[in-house]
Scaffold this active site. Structure first.
Site, PDB file in Angstrom:
ATOM      1  N   TYR A 140      45.390  34.516  38.264  1.00  0.00           N
ATOM      2  CA  TYR A 140      44.859  35.575  36.869  1.00  0.00           C
ATOM      3  C   TYR A 140      43.334  35.308  37.374  1.00  0.00           C
ATOM      4  CZ  TYR A 140      43.708  38.569  33.872  1.00  0.00           C
ATOM      5  OH  TYR A 140      42.945  39.868  32.933  1.00  0.00           O
ATOM      6  N   ASP A 235      37.108  30.211  41.120  1.00  0.00           N
ATOM      7  CA  ASP A 235      37.094  30.911  39.496  1.00  0.00           C
ATOM      8  C   ASP A 235      37.600  29.531  38.611  1.00  0.00           C
ATOM      9  OD1 ASP A 235      38.075  31.742  37.340  1.00  0.00           O
ATOM     10  OD2 ASP A 235      38.852  33.171  37.565  1.00  0.00           O
ATOM     11  N   LYS A 267      34.632  31.991  28.908  1.00  0.00           N
ATOM     12  CA  LYS A 267      35.241  30.719  27.890  1.00  0.00           C
ATOM     13  C   LYS A 267      34.130  30.207  27.249  1.00  0.00           C
ATOM     14  CE  LYS A 267      39.135  33.172  28.933  1.00  0.00           C
ATOM     15  NZ  LYS A 267      40.182  33.953  28.033  1.00  0.00           N
TER      16      LYS A 267
END
Length: 431
Positions: A140, A235, A267
């Site tokens: 994702y 990523d 994050k």
């Protein structure tokens, strides 16, 4: 009280939530509404404390409401919430990221991981003059149109839209391949190498459950993209500054002597506030406006409160923090394996650094999960039972079998003992 709160939320928000997994759709029941958080615990609106294994889906590396982070944000807020102009703190955070991760010379801040990866893809297309992107099923990268392509069958299958509202044209420029299958990537490059702008991959997959790259997979992607003039986008929105001071690259690429062309972070980099980043060498990053022709902008990019939270979090995230989290992850993995095995529950615990998850059922118990098809073959009903037993015992887990468990530096032996007892009870409930 929670069900009433959820009903009220559903009247004014789609599904009652601002992000789908929060709705408890895969485990059933009503979501827990949170009033506050501190350390390793969150407090619900009905004043129930929960030991938190969600950690705001990753950012709470230091635990919730770390005093130094709160004070840095408070001081930043006292000077104004947003300027829409450069700040010295942005430069300091960029410098800190550059100092931690090899191959990075410049950083562009965004507000979300979706924006960061979307920009990386646009930059790759602008740099190469090509259109096609390879992504992997089960990875994702945010909800931009081209990266919501669903997994196809066979090698180098053109992606189909994985969401209503995504046009076939947007998805057609995405090739979806099986994760950890380097041969499939080689075949795609052999067939369409002169059309492929980039390969985008989670540094270690953690959105289909935790599925680490098999040895040599990421290095193989680096080799293939280099050979064919494509870019490698790694990523690290989840793994960046969480699994080590230099993210997953610090556990793998640094020792193996390679770097991707572009990184994306989020994050932990924002310390719990909306901040993400795209980073890479100057020759690529300077293709972004206002220097180059690839446009990207954001009114709240580099927001001073988010920068303050991220800068303070990274400053505090020293080697002791990572050693503590790694040790806890190792112990928790052992507890899960022991208690589930004692109860006769078929399962497999998998880790990528300090990230971990449990795969449920006979399939995962028989062999490691290495791709999305393996992950989908698990028995998620077993997890739903486990989840609610843990919730009843005051332990808040991610409400999906396909999500990672997140540990903070303030999870101690006391929390481990509590988890041990709760997991033993939940395992019996599953059995």
């Amino acid at each position: 009280m929670t069900s009433n709160e959820f009903a009220e939320a559903q009247r004014v928000m789609p599904g009652g939530v601002s992000s789908p997994v929060r709705a408890f759709g895969s485990v059933g029941g009503s979501p827990v509404f949170i009033e506050s958080a501190r350390g390793a615990y969150v407090m619900s609106t009905d004043s129930t404390p929960y030991l938190d294994m969600v950690g705001s889906w990753g950012p709470a590396l230091l635990g919730h409401a770390r005093p130094e982070v709160i004070e840095a944000v408070r001081q930043a807020a006292s000077r104004g919430l947003s300027f829409g102009a450069p700040t010295r703190a942005e430069t300091a955070l960029a410098q800190m990221i550059i100092s931690r991760v090899g191959g990075i010379e410049k950083v562009r801040f965004t507000s979300t991981g979706t924006e960061a990866v979307m920009t990386a893809v646009r930059l790759a297309r602008g740099a190469t003059g090509r259109d096609l992107i390879i992504k992997f099923a089960g990875c994702y990268h945010g909800h931009s149109d081209s990266l919501l392509a669903a997994a196809g069958s066979g090698v180098a299958t053109a992606g189909l839209p994985g969401s209503a509202g995504v046009t076939p044209g947007a998805a057609a420029d995405t090739l979806v391949l099986p994760y950890n299958d380097l041969a499939a990537v080689e075949e795609a490059f052999a067939a369409r190498g002169d059309q492929i702008a980039a390969v985008v991959t989670e540094a270690a997959a953690a959105n289909m459950g935790v599925v680490p790259p098999v040895p040599g997979f990421n290095a193989g992607l680096r080799r293939l993209t280099s050979e064919h003039g494509a870019l490698l986008i790694q990523d690290e929105v989840l793994t960046g500054f969480r699994v080590s001071s230099a993210g997953w690259w610090g556990l793998e690429g640094r020792d193996e002597g390679w770097c991707p062309d572009l990184f994306t972070f989020g994050k932990v980099a924002g310390g719990g506030m909306p901040l993400a980043a795209l980073a890479g060498p100057a020759e690529l990053m300077d293709l972004l406006a206002p220097v180059g022709p690839v446009y990207q902008a954001g009114t709240l990019s580099g927001n001073p409160l988010a920068v303050a939270a991220g800068l303070t979090t990274l400053t505090l995230a020293d080697s002791g923090v990572y050693a503590t989290i790694d040790a806890f992850a190792d112990q928790l993995s052992g507890v899960l394996t022991t208690r589930l095995t004692e109860a006769g529950v078929p399962h497999r615990v998998q880790r990528a650094g300090s990230l971990l998850s449990v795969f449920w059922g006979e399939g995962p118990a028989g062999a490691p999960v290495v791709n999305y098809a393996d992950a989908q073959a698990q028995d998620t009903a077993l997890f739903a039972t486990f989840f609610h037993s843990m919730l009843d015992q005051g332990i808040l887990l991610p409400p999906s079998a396909f999500e990672a468990w997140f540990i903070s530096a303030v999870h101690t032996d006391a929390e481990l003992e509590r988890l041990d007892a709760a997991i033993a009870t939940a395992a019996k409930a599953v059995r």
